[in-house]
Design a protein around this motif. Structure first.
Motif, short mmCIF file in Angstrom:
data_model
loop_
_atom_site.label_atom_id
_atom_site.label_comp_id
_atom_site.label_asym_id
_atom_site.label_seq_id
_atom_site.Cartn_x
_atom_site.Cartn_y
_atom_site.Cartn_z
N UNK A 333 0.83 -1.21 0.00
CA UNK A 333 0.00 0.00 0.00
C UNK A 333 0.86 1.26 0.00
N UNK A 334 1.93 1.24 0.82
CA UNK A 334 2.82 2.40 0.88
C UNK A 334 3.52 2.62 -0.45
N UNK A 335 3.90 1.54 -1.12
CA UNK A 335 4.55 1.66 -2.42
C UNK A 335 3.59 2.24 -3.46
N UNK A 336 2.32 1.81 -3.40
CA UNK A 336 1.31 2.34 -4.33
C UNK A 336 1.08 3.82 -4.08
N UNK A 337 1.03 4.21 -2.79
CA UNK A 337 0.82 5.63 -2.44
C UNK A 337 1.99 6.48 -2.92
N UNK A 338 3.21 5.99 -2.76
CA UNK A 338 4.39 6.73 -3.22
C UNK A 338 4.36 6.89 -4.73
#
Length: 350
Positions: A333-338
């Protein structure tokens, strides 16, 4: 009554989903059958009163030779029947053989310690006896790959360790503890963890093809076992074994090699039709079923604390899997947000 397009779509979707569930159930059931059968068969070959062949390295060596033979046979069949048999072509490369040698040494240690553990402990205790794989995986990942582990995951490892020592204690209370079996179990756990780490490093050398790696591993192992068998004096045991000319003995030996090859295939297939997480859960549940089957088959009577030790190990393993799943989901999720933020910044720029 005729169904409209929507009804036909729903019916087709339900049939497709049903086929998917049936496929998953069949693959998981096959994995369980092959894995449990292999453990019971190896136990028979390694320590049964009926067989009495005190040559565990020879038995393991022969299974590696059978695996090499199966790989070569499937490769040849894939040339003859490319539309029916899919298997990578065997192009033996001495450089790759040398490059995979460190992994093969770990691989030889892994299968040797696994079988030696199974020789000295019962099938019921086998899972607990070599249950520290997850713990060693965390330790080696930190020291070799420089990867840290969360406190929650480490807490689950602590639960596994508690379950392991509780199981060892209960085996001692029951009078069935084998110190050698426990030592080999710990060494097997360390080797399994090390094998998974080295596999990730070596896979790119064989184009990330697990079957080519299986072939090179077993070819190297077939040669590595020869000096080990000589060192541990197994040659006289094999040469003077009274059942050496017995067809049933060679049938069970060869069947063990077939199961050894098959477990690699069904493991990969289970991961493919489900996920690595589901595979871990399935393996944990399989271990529980294997323990119950072993106690039933061998007529073992175990105490409540003995069963509790198994439950603690299973709970710790399951908890670790769930913690890692949540952490991986969060990282995703954090990678997608970045990535989304980066895309938005690029859009805002003139």
């Amino acid at each position: 009554m005729r169904r409209g397009p929507l009804g036909f779509y729903k019916s087709h979707k339900m049939e497709s989903r049903l086929r998917q569930y049936v496929t998953i159930a069949a693959v998981v059931a096959t994995y369980w059958c092959v894995s449990i059968s292999m453990v019971f068969l190896n136990k028979y070959l390694l320590s049964s009163e009926d067989l009495k062949l005190n040559a565990p390295l020879f038995i393991t060596w022969y299974q590696c030779v059978v695996t090499v033979g199966i790989c070569l046979g499937l490769s040849y069949l894939s040339k003859l029947f490319p539309n029916h048999v899919t298997f990578p072509q065997v192009d033996f490369d001495l450089k790759i053989c040398r490059a995979t040698l460190p992994l093969s040494i770990v691989f030889v240690s892994m299968i040797s310690f696994n079988n030696l553990c199974l020789k000295f402990v019962g099938v019921a205790f086998y899972y607990v006896g070599r249950s520290l794989t997850t713990v060693f995986n965390v330790v080696f990942s930190y020291f070799i790959l420089k990867q840290t582990t969360s406190w929650k995951a480490m807490g689950c490892c602590g639960i596994i360790i508690c379950g392991f020592f509780m199981g060892v204690d209960q085996e001692k209370v029951a009078g069935s503890l084998s110190v050698m079996g426990v030592v080999f179990g710990v060494l097997a756990s360390a080797s399994v963890a090390m094998n998974s780490i080295y596999t990730k490093k070596v896979l790119p050398l064989v184009d990330n093809n697990i079957w080519r790696l299986t072939l090179y591993n077993n070819i190297n192992a077939s040669f590595l076992f020869l000096p080990l068998m000589a060192l541990f004096g197994e040659a006289p045991e094999v040469i003077f074994f009274p059942k050496l000319g017995n067809l049933s003995f060679w049938f069970y030996m060869t069947l063990g090699g077939v199961f050894g090859f098959a477990i690699g295939y069904v493991t990969g297939l289970q991961i493919k039709v489900t996920s690595p997480l589901t595979h871990n859960i399935s393996g944990t549940a399989k271990a529980c079923a294997q323990t119950v089957l072993a106690c039933t088959y061998y007529g073992d009577i175990k105490s409540t604390l003995w069963w509790t030790s198994n439950a603690v190990v299973l709970a710790g393993s399951g908890g670790y899997t769930e913690v890692r799943r949540r952490e991986m989901d969060q990282q995703r999720k954090e990678a997608v947000m970045v990535l989304a933020d980066k895309v938005n910044e690029d859009k805002d720029q003139p």
